[in-house]
Design a protein around this motif. Sequence first.
Motif, PDB file in Angstrom:
ATOM      1  N   GLU A 297       8.391   6.081   3.347  1.00  0.00           N
ATOM      2  CA  GLU A 297       7.913   7.643   3.790  1.00  0.00           C
ATOM      3  C   GLU A 297       9.202   8.364   3.888  1.00  0.00           C
ATOM      4  OE1 GLU A 297       5.681   9.111   7.766  1.00  0.00           O
ATOM      5  OE2 GLU A 297       6.610   7.037   7.751  1.00  0.00           O
ATOM      6  N   MET A 298      10.292   8.051   4.270  1.00  0.00           N
ATOM      7  CA  MET A 298      11.489   8.794   4.152  1.00  0.00           C
ATOM      8  C   MET A 298      11.708   9.478   2.798  1.00  0.00           C
ATOM      9  SD  MET A 298      14.293   6.968   6.508  1.00  0.00           S
ATOM     10  CE  MET A 298      15.494   8.384   6.722  1.00  0.00           C
ATOM     11  N   LYS A 299      11.474   8.618   1.637  1.00  0.00           N
ATOM     12  CA  LYS A 299      11.620   9.427   0.439  1.00  0.00           C
ATOM     13  C   LYS A 299      10.554  10.518   0.123  1.00  0.00           C
ATOM     14  CE  LYS A 299      12.048   7.830  -4.427  1.00  0.00           C
ATOM     15  NZ  LYS A 299      11.106   8.737  -4.933  1.00  0.00           N
ATOM     16  N   LEU A 300       9.284  10.000   0.291  1.00  0.00           N
ATOM     17  CA  LEU A 300       8.322  11.019   0.296  1.00  0.00           C
ATOM     18  C   LEU A 300       8.344  12.299   1.010  1.00  0.00           C
ATOM     19  CD1 LEU A 300       5.177   8.582   0.073  1.00  0.00           C
ATOM     20  CD2 LEU A 300       6.260   9.795  -1.836  1.00  0.00           C
ATOM     21  N   ALA A 301       8.945  12.083   2.213  1.00  0.00           N
ATOM     22  CA  ALA A 301       9.156  13.411   3.133  1.00  0.00           C
ATOM     23  C   ALA A 301      10.254  14.117   2.326  1.00  0.00           C
ATOM     24  CB  ALA A 301       9.845  12.875   4.445  1.00  0.00           C
ATOM     25  N   ALA A 302      11.368  13.512   1.795  1.00  0.00           N
ATOM     26  CA  ALA A 302      12.550  14.245   1.159  1.00  0.00           C
ATOM     27  C   ALA A 302      11.740  14.937  -0.008  1.00  0.00           C
ATOM     28  CB  ALA A 302      13.769  13.224   0.945  1.00  0.00           C
ATOM     29  N   THR A 303      10.948  14.108  -0.744  1.00  0.00           N
ATOM     30  CA  THR A 303      10.487  14.772  -2.118  1.00  0.00           C
ATOM     31  C   THR A 303       9.591  15.859  -1.672  1.00  0.00           C
ATOM     32  OG1 THR A 303      10.328  12.347  -2.817  1.00  0.00           O
ATOM     33  CG2 THR A 303       9.097  14.043  -3.970  1.00  0.00           C
ATOM     34  N   TYR A 304       8.848  15.745  -0.946  1.00  0.00           N
ATOM     35  CA  TYR A 304       7.710  16.910  -0.583  1.00  0.00           C
ATOM     36  C   TYR A 304       8.401  17.949   0.436  1.00  0.00           C
ATOM     37  CZ  TYR A 304       4.684  14.328  -2.994  1.00  0.00           C
ATOM     38  OH  TYR A 304       3.686  13.308  -3.889  1.00  0.00           O
ATOM     39  N   GLY A 305       9.727  17.898   0.971  1.00  0.00           N
ATOM     40  CA  GLY A 305      10.260  18.887   1.666  1.00  0.00           C
ATOM     41  C   GLY A 305       9.891  18.757   2.969  1.00  0.00           C
ATOM     42  N   GLN A 306       9.382  17.713   3.576  1.00  0.00           N
ATOM     43  CA  GLN A 306       8.917  17.538   4.904  1.00  0.00           C
ATOM     44  C   GLN A 306      10.291  17.191   5.852  1.00  0.00           C
ATOM     45  OE1 GLN A 306       6.077  14.251   4.786  1.00  0.00           O
ATOM     46  NE2 GLN A 306       4.753  15.570   3.614  1.00  0.00           N
ATOM     47  N   THR A 307      11.108  18.180   6.077  1.00  0.00           N
ATOM     48  CA  THR A 307      12.323  18.233   6.662  1.00  0.00           C
ATOM     49  C   THR A 307      12.071  17.656   8.166  1.00  0.00           C
ATOM     50  OG1 THR A 307      13.172  19.848   5.369  1.00  0.00           O
ATOM     51  CG2 THR A 307      14.498  19.569   7.188  1.00  0.00           C
ATOM     52  N   THR A 308      11.139  18.163   8.856  1.00  0.00           N
ATOM     53  CA  THR A 308      10.940  17.736  10.292  1.00  0.00           C
ATOM     54  C   THR A 308      10.595  16.311  10.287  1.00  0.00           C
ATOM     55  OG1 THR A 308       9.982  19.987  10.689  1.00  0.00           O
ATOM     56  CG2 THR A 308       9.624  18.353  12.278  1.00  0.00           C
ATOM     57  N   ARG A 309       9.754  15.804   9.613  1.00  0.00           N
ATOM     58  CA  ARG A 309       9.375  14.296   9.525  1.00  0.00           C
ATOM     59  C   ARG A 309      10.639  13.576   9.125  1.00  0.00           C
ATOM     60  NH1 ARG A 309       6.257  10.644  11.763  1.00  0.00           N
ATOM     61  NH2 ARG A 309       6.236   8.987  10.496  1.00  0.00           N
ATOM     62  N   TYR A 310      11.397  13.954   8.280  1.00  0.00           N
ATOM     63  CA  TYR A 310      12.568  13.260   8.043  1.00  0.00           C
ATOM     64  C   TYR A 310      13.685  13.153   8.990  1.00  0.00           C
ATOM     65  CZ  TYR A 310      16.064  11.480   4.567  1.00  0.00           C
ATOM     66  OH  TYR A 310      16.968  10.731   3.740  1.00  0.00           O
TER      67      TYR A 310
ATOM     68  N   LEU B 278       0.627  -1.249   0.086  1.00  0.00           N
ATOM     69  CA  LEU B 278       0.048   0.060  -0.002  1.00  0.00           C
ATOM     70  C   LEU B 278       0.743   1.252  -0.167  1.00  0.00           C
ATOM     71  CD1 LEU B 278      -2.737  -1.162   2.627  1.00  0.00           C
ATOM     72  CD2 LEU B 278      -2.992  -0.836  -0.084  1.00  0.00           C
ATOM     73  N   CYS B 279       1.905   1.237   0.727  1.00  0.00           N
ATOM     74  CA  CYS B 279       2.938   2.335   0.800  1.00  0.00           C
ATOM     75  C   CYS B 279       3.501   2.459  -0.604  1.00  0.00           C
ATOM     76  CB  CYS B 279       3.787   2.108   1.881  1.00  0.00           C
ATOM     77  SG  CYS B 279       3.258   2.419   3.516  1.00  0.00           S
ATOM     78  N   ALA B 280       3.752   1.381  -1.280  1.00  0.00           N
ATOM     79  CA  ALA B 280       4.363   1.633  -2.709  1.00  0.00           C
ATOM     80  C   ALA B 280       3.679   1.839  -3.654  1.00  0.00           C
ATOM     81  CB  ALA B 280       5.220   0.216  -2.896  1.00  0.00           C
ATOM     82  N   ASN B 281       2.276   1.826  -3.373  1.00  0.00           N
ATOM     83  CA  ASN B 281       1.386   2.072  -4.455  1.00  0.00           C
ATOM     84  C   ASN B 281       1.239   3.391  -4.700  1.00  0.00           C
ATOM     85  OD1 ASN B 281      -1.034   2.364  -6.105  1.00  0.00           O
ATOM     86  ND2 ASN B 281      -2.022   0.555  -5.550  1.00  0.00           N
ATOM     87  N   ARG B 282       1.178   3.964  -5.616  1.00  0.00           N
ATOM     88  CA  ARG B 282       1.266   5.613  -5.971  1.00  0.00           C
ATOM     89  C   ARG B 282      -0.104   6.007  -5.523  1.00  0.00           C
ATOM     90  NH1 ARG B 282      -0.682   8.769  -9.960  1.00  0.00           N
ATOM     91  NH2 ARG B 282      -1.396   6.648 -11.152  1.00  0.00           N
ATOM     92  N   ARG B 283      -1.091   5.289  -5.848  1.00  0.00           N
ATOM     93  CA  ARG B 283      -2.456   5.880  -5.352  1.00  0.00           C
ATOM     94  C   ARG B 283      -2.960   5.840  -4.020  1.00  0.00           C
ATOM     95  NH1 ARG B 283      -5.798   6.008  -9.575  1.00  0.00           N
ATOM     96  NH2 ARG B 283      -6.956   7.629  -8.240  1.00  0.00           N
ATOM     97  N   THR B 284      -2.240   5.010  -3.380  1.00  0.00           N
ATOM     98  CA  THR B 284      -2.687   4.947  -1.857  1.00  0.00           C
ATOM     99  C   THR B 284      -1.439   5.312  -0.796  1.00  0.00           C
ATOM    100  OG1 THR B 284      -1.907   2.602  -1.900  1.00  0.00           O
ATOM    101  CG2 THR B 284      -4.120   3.023  -2.382  1.00  0.00           C
ATOM    102  N   SER B 285      -0.275   5.593  -1.411  1.00  0.00           N
ATOM    103  CA  SER B 285       1.022   5.635  -0.646  1.00  0.00           C
ATOM    104  C   SER B 285       0.622   6.930   0.557  1.00  0.00           C
ATOM    105  CB  SER B 285       1.997   5.960  -1.313  1.00  0.00           C
ATOM    106  OG  SER B 285       2.119   6.948  -2.005  1.00  0.00           O
ATOM    107  N   GLU B 286       0.236   7.960  -0.002  1.00  0.00           N
ATOM    108  CA  GLU B 286       0.112   9.367   1.071  1.00  0.00           C
ATOM    109  C   GLU B 286      -0.946   8.974   1.646  1.00  0.00           C
ATOM    110  OE1 GLU B 286       0.095  12.778  -1.275  1.00  0.00           O
ATOM    111  OE2 GLU B 286       1.208  12.116  -3.032  1.00  0.00           O
ATOM    112  N   ALA B 287      -2.257   8.545   1.300  1.00  0.00           N
ATOM    113  CA  ALA B 287      -3.341   8.584   2.288  1.00  0.00           C
ATOM    114  C   ALA B 287      -2.977   7.445   3.361  1.00  0.00           C
ATOM    115  CB  ALA B 287      -4.412   7.792   1.545  1.00  0.00           C
ATOM    116  N   ILE B 288      -2.301   6.399   3.174  1.00  0.00           N
ATOM    117  CA  ILE B 288      -1.917   5.130   3.893  1.00  0.00           C
ATOM    118  C   ILE B 288      -0.775   5.641   4.943  1.00  0.00           C
ATOM    119  CG2 ILE B 288      -0.351   4.188   2.778  1.00  0.00           C
ATOM    120  CD1 ILE B 288      -2.786   2.345   5.006  1.00  0.00           C
ATOM    121  N   LEU B 289       0.200   6.437   4.464  1.00  0.00           N
ATOM    122  CA  LEU B 289       1.024   6.975   5.363  1.00  0.00           C
ATOM    123  C   LEU B 289       0.734   8.184   6.410  1.00  0.00           C
ATOM    124  CD1 LEU B 289       4.042   7.007   2.851  1.00  0.00           C
ATOM    125  CD2 LEU B 289       4.006   5.458   4.874  1.00  0.00           C
TER     126      LEU B 289
END
Length: 2031
Positions: free
Chosen positions: A1133-1146, A1080-1091
């Motif tokens: 999740e770390m990859k998405l956090a880095a992609t969207y600039g979520q530095t605090t989460r990273y 689910l995390c690797a699925n593009r359609r559901t990754s953001e929602a599930i995380l």
Amino acid sequence: MEGVAVLEDMWTPYKRLYDICQMAIRNPNEVTADFELSLKKYKQNFTNFLRNPPKSEKSRTHLRNAMLEGVMLAGQSRKVELSQEIVDEAIILSDMFDLDEIFSLELLCTAQRQQVHHPGLPRGLVAVLLYYDGRKAISCTLRDMFQAISGVSWSTELPREMTALINNYCQNLVEDSNILGRLLELLIEMDIEKEINLLTKNRAFGSKRHQNQVLGLYEDIRRALAMALFNWSAQRGLPKNIAIRLLQHLASTKSTDPDGNLQDFTLIMLMALMYAYDTSVLLINECNNPHTARLPILSDPDYAKCFYDAIYAQNTWQTPYLDAQIKYSFGLTLASLRQAPSELQANAGALINRDEQLIDEALAANVFTFFYHHLLNKNVVYATEFIYRRLHLLITDFIDFMHAKVSELRGRADETARTVISFQNEGLEPPPNLDVNFELLMLCVAKLYGDKRATITLCNEYWGPTDATSNGAANYVQNTSRAVSLFKFIRLASELLPQTLFRSYLKMIAGLTRTEFAARCAFNLLKNSQNLSSTYAVSWDHFFNALNNYFNNMRTDYDAISNSGNTIYRTTGMPRNMTPRETEHMVAVMGIMQAVAEKDEISRIMLCDQVNWQTPQVLLGLVACATPVMLKGEILFTLAALARSKETARTIWFHLEESQIIPTIPSVSTTYAEFSLAEEINQNESRLEEYKLSRGILQLLYTLMTTNMPRSLGCGPRKPGYDPYLKFVLESILLKFYNRAYKDVTEKWEVGAKCLKLLYFLLVSYRPKASDFLEQRDEHPYPGYHVMLQLQVKSDMLRLILRIIEEARERLDDFNQFNGKELLEECALYALLMLEVALSKQNAFFEAHATSNCSILLLGLNRMLLDLNPRTRNPDYVLNIVKFVSFNSWLPRHTLAAIKILSAVSLLPDVVTQILNMYAHGSNEKLEIRQRFVECLEMRRCHQTYDEEQSQQLKTFDQYRYAINGNLNESEMQVDLDALDQRKPQRIELQIKEAIVELFEANLSQPMPNFIYFLLGIDVIRDFLGNEKQPQLGLEVNCSCINSMVLLLERYLEQQRHSDEYCEHTTHIVERIYHLFHGLCANRRTSEAILRYFRLTCNDFLLRHLTAMPFRHSDQDNVLHAMSHLMNCVSIEMKLAATYGQTTRYALLSDILLAVNSDTQRNGHSLPLEISNNMLTPPTSNHFGDVLPGRTMLQTTSLGLHANRLLDCLTLETQTLVQPKLEFFDERLLGSLLTDCEGKGSSNAAGMINIHKLHDILHDELRHVQSTIASGQRKSIVDEITVLLQYAIKMNGVRMQRFATYSYMSGWCNLVQVLFSLMPNTVLPISVRKQHIIDIVEKIMLKVEPQQPLIKISIQVSDTILLLSANLRHCYYQLEDQRSLDEHGNVVCLTDMPSAVDAKQMGSNANTTNNASNNQSNGNNKTMNNINSNNNNSNLLSTNSCSSSNLRFIIKRLIDWIMTCEVKSQKLSINLYATLLNCLRIVKRVRSEAQVEYDETFLERKDGYGSLMDGSHGDTFYQKEMAAEIISSMGEKLIDTICHDAITGHDVCSMLALSCLDLISELRAFSTLSETIATRGYLKHLLSSLAKSDESLREVLKPMPHNMRPLFVYESCMAFLTQMAETHLGATLLLGEGALGVLANMTIYDMQPDIKSSELERHSPSNFIPAIDARFRSILMPALSLCDSIIDSLGINNNSASLQVLNFLFAHIEMIEGMLRAASPFMQLGNLKLLATITNLFARTTTYDVSTIEKCLKIHHDVEMNNRLSRLQQLMIVVFGRFTINEETIRRMLCQERTQNDLPDLTEEQKRQHVKFFLDITANLSLFCRHAVTSHVRDGITSKYLITTMINDVTPLSGKSDCKKLTAVMQTIMNQLKGSIAYFLSQKSIADNLVQQRASLPNITFGPSGKQNYLELSQRHSEKHNELMLAVFIAEQNLYLLWIHLDFYFRNAVIYSRENRTSINETCLDPNNMSVLNATHDEITQLKQMLISNFNETFCTQLITASEEYSLKCKNFNTALLRRIKALVQFAPHV
């Protein structure tokens, strides 16, 4: 009411109390304190048990006012305004249940929240359910507490503290609150009819299902109350008043249903009353129970008297026989007191003698009739152990205490028998008032112990005194007086047995044979019976003699046996029929035979093998005769029992085939009567509407097929096989059973269940084969083929199965109890199982069908399940199947089958979407289904409702899934695979959870919307009704399977913290859920929602679970897989956090991974408060609140980074298996055999061996050779097969462990790679990041060895090290640059240095490599701010030194890996070499000249900081020395390894190895590198491979090459050779090995593309593959660079080198000439670069004696080469003229792109490159011309060659055809001179300006941007400086050329033209161009005038100035030349 205020509503607290009670009983050590607090909290609720707080006017007024003012509700912080609707509903509930209005409101609010769990029901109806469910919960709590108290009937295993707590609490309730009286009061008050009327009146009933649920809860409450009273009575007895009240209630209440059966709760109350005065505890020897003396019957002196009086005080009883039962039990109690000690008899002494009176009255009232017809028919008797035991005691006490009465009853039975016989003899009916108590007693014994519903076996007590030692059974019953009395009863019953008792006696014996011991005793009893004087002798001989007589009398052909079927004549006797009594007796005989045969194998075999009895023949013969149908059915059941052994089954198969009762051949003469079983069923059974014959034959066929199916059955008369039997079952029974009429409807489903059970076995044991589809066969296919075929086409059988499923769904959906429900459930189960198995084997069946080219059209079961249902005209087959998930609470196996069917069907494209569309839009049904899936996932432990026998059968069927068409039961000697499998069987609820997770996993990639995502809880509708750009999906949290799976993981994690228990199956489910979440995390359609869901709703699920790692039992495969999936989720999740600039989460995630220990986090960041303080329970209430808090690490590990601790838990040392020694099988073929048995596809990534396939292959081999081996060898071969299978199983374990290790390592490596590759710069300082990388790399290198058993692990680890090394190199570079910035910043601002260095020092000391240094550095961080700047500098240097030591370890370890790693994987070698390159590039950084100048510039400005900067540069030097030392210490072995890989390795590996050699050479780390490579033959191999690459390089120059690999390898090889040529020794060795000769022989250099066409195509769009001309230049340039390096190393005076270089150039002269002919300043940039290189080589290699070359050419008569050399010289001069420096040429060259309107202009960089190469070419050409005219100097005045003598045609120089040669040449030289000086002057100011700009930078701004500006300015200045130097160089060369020509012509050519002609050596000149020496007067004059006009004072000044500033050599040389030129011009004589 007092105490009621603790309730929030009428449901929630009761459920919580019940849950805590259950948890306390299951895990008493954990929640004892919570349980005690709860009991104290709810004490008032037990005191006022089930009394609602009454309604009040005050509450009602408050409720009405709440619509305006609001009201405070539980869990709310403010008042809530209510609607009129909810107020009305609350008032209705209040009036209906007499409940306080506020509580009614709370109940409604709770119902509102619980509506999601009851889809389709409104709030009010849910509130009704919750009300009754709450009352049930508290009732069950009281029941369980009463069950847990200590007493006389049973004891619990609870701890003493828990038992004392419950005892005290319950005793207080009984004594203080009269809870027993309240229970009795409630039982008296409860009336279901009144409750129905009340609910109906208030419209509290919804659908029929809701009504059944409510009534079911009501019945459960009443039953729980009755059981609570029963539990107390069984343990402590009932007080006198309670017992009497209970007696009175039973007497005054009619407690039977409309059918006259006793109701369950009445039976429980009756048993509670009988336990109230039970004294069976006195029978236990040495009983010291303290509660015995406290029993009311023993302690109360008036108890017995009062109870006795109360019995007789009841004149009328509403329920018949209850008084007799009570008198009977009380009489036995008094009789038992007679045996008790005297002190216990005192209180009842006066009544003891009344025992016989009570017994006689009970017997007179036919008490055993009540026993037999009422008590023993109830399920609750057999389901409740102590009710069953109490009835057992009532029977055995009577036999033991009243043996005289038993004898009396036997005597009465004899009298009754005589009376009955006499009446029958006279043809009269016997009188109705005969005494039948003894017969009923035996029937009660038979039913009590023989009923299949009984869960415990107590029948062994009757067989105590028998001698069982002879038959091997253990007589574990003590021979007490009681046992003797019971056995005497059996003997008494058999003595002089009259015919009226014969049936009852045999039934009793059959009932008492429930165990193997009892069956053996019964067999011996009947075998040794000698009572021949009785009316009916009870013995086996008598039975079989009678059967033989019946058979002989009834068969239609008497001579069939005597003559063995050879006579055709019949006797005159007529067959004799059985009387009904004889039939009953024979049925009883069949019953005892069945009972004995089922339980004891030895007795079974003896019954069949006795020659005198001929059991199979006689029984089958009776079936074929005119025997009553009922007896035929029993005979078939008996044969089924006898067929349970393989030996007997084979015999019965033979006789069944011979009897032809199921016709298998058209007509045959047999010893049996002609009989058709099918006709018997159709004619007689259907008429009687009883189908025992059908059930019997089905049972027989099932037993035979599951026991033994011989291949040769029917061989001879017909084609062998079982098709006739299957056809009989299908056509005669299965397809007709559904529409037949039945007296007992339960029999319908029993017949159907037996049919489907048989077909299911055939199907599950069938393995599809292509030969099954062949029409021409020697034998019938396995019957499972026909079953499978019927399920793959539209057949009647499939329609019937689907109809059964549909009806079962309809009837079960009402949640109602009906007759035959269990059998309907069983029938539906086998129907579902058949669909499940057929779907699982469908692919294999289709493959076999395709292989056989059969013409049968298969539709596919999965597709047919999606067809329209003709009954409903909707595609609802799948919906009917899925509906069974709703019955998970009591039908778990149905649920599992339904889920697996759904999984198989959902694999079809778009089916899950179609299933979702099957439900109506807005339908509540799909919401209900989702809720049931949630219940399945949250199921704790399932209580199986189907019997153990059925469960065992289903487990047994699993072994046939892999058998070859049922042959598993054929061989006498086979390996039991189940015995080899040591795993525990998986519980059913775990199987359901696993199946659900697998269903979700298989459909993650399906398009949405679909049914699976709906079940998961993802709102698919909102996504597709919105626009396509919607970024993510919404997630439903309240009721979703994702929520349930998260909760399951939380509970598992919590369980692991408190328990070290490991369950393989549970862990496997946990692993699958983690894998699903990863998907689910690797699925593009559901990754953001599930995380987001994990992060916000689940209290940061991933973060907490990552912190809890490593889990317990980390050495187990499933745990490793689970942790790997979790790490993959964190990586995403770390990859998405880095992609969207979520530095605090990273940063938060990196804090966890880089934490030093479990309690320390990185400075500056910390975990959220709710996570750090309470790991699993968030501070706010949500649906995870029931999980207990805790933050204990699951596994204790060493200190260090958390990422390193995760690696610590991994064990890489895997066991190695030794191949067993084989005697019969070939050991050499074992490896290939195991490989063939490995599963294929992605599902078998671990390479697991199919054990069942291996088993089949080995046994096939055994069958093939069994005729050739000795009889004694078979067992040895079977033993060896067992050894092989065990070896394969162990190998599977090793492979699975290795694969799990790889999976975990892969997840860990991915996590670490993402962590450092995507880490933002603001998360960690560079120094800290660098140290962390070093720590992790060192940990990997210490933990992992390169030679892993699974090479994928080594590759994965090397991938990670490679990526980390690249990041480490980047960190080193950044630190170096930052250090330079800091150092340079110190020059500007001295006050900034201490804080900057201090901060950096603190960052560096935050984490270090070793644990000891960790603690020290962390402890010293607090005092760092007080250290002065000098100390900081020294600490920084020590840190660098530490890093250098770390780097030393890494490099050394890496080199060890390279040297020890065998060539198992090129990928591994590639990673290791790439990593080594990164590490070496750390110590040998490639720096530009601008960067070097930058550092050197500021190094000169240092003031007071010299030691710091010198230290940093010294550290860099130390690192280089360190690397060189490590490499040199390895010796020649390292060089051998690298060279070997460079020569023989993969192309990429070869390239990297060559790069490593290149860098080692550059580091000068191995002094004899070149010599070693040459002497060991590696250089020869390299050159040989270079020569062989000629062909592959030609492929590269094709328009569309296959690949570019040969080019890259070639470039790497040439780069290394070029680096080798940088040294004098290397260049010499290359020349000695003939490197240039190899290049000269390569034809690739001659394949130059057409330059003109490539110039035209140069503006084509760019592609990944370069243009052809660019590819050619990539091939040619390395060769030219090699030549250049050789010339550089050996010098231009080395004639050998120059000759070989020229030979290389001349070998490809056509390419050279083509380049020179096309030479132009306006060429493509790449061609300009190539031209510059070629001209440079020619300019430098033509400096030796050219006349020597010419002489050599003439001697060897190489006229062509001489001509080429001459032509080459002329071309160089022509090109010299083309590359004249002038402003117009340069401007046109830089603006040439503007002619293309559709292309952009040249970039500044491209412009500078153009100018650079233009000047390089001009300088090379000028140098060539100078060398050409000065090659041979005879004296200082005269030159041999002039340009005028070299060139024949000056038209290319002047552009005019009539121009004189001298004029053209001199004009060209003069133009070059003027142009170079003019260019110098134009660029000089620009260079000075750049210097000024760069010098002003430190005074303006500095920092990273300032450094970049400085480097850019330095780069531009360096380029401009080089341009100026080239311009001056060109000017110098042309000035010399000008002088040399002027000197010749002014001195010699004019004045002494004729005298000096001989000095010019005219023989060397072209005879046709002799006029060049005869310059005319006009030419000289024009030349002189040109010189005078050009060499003015300004020009001369400019020339001298340029020479002085930028001259390379003597600065006065140009001045001297200029002076000479002026002198020549001034003093030249006029001609």
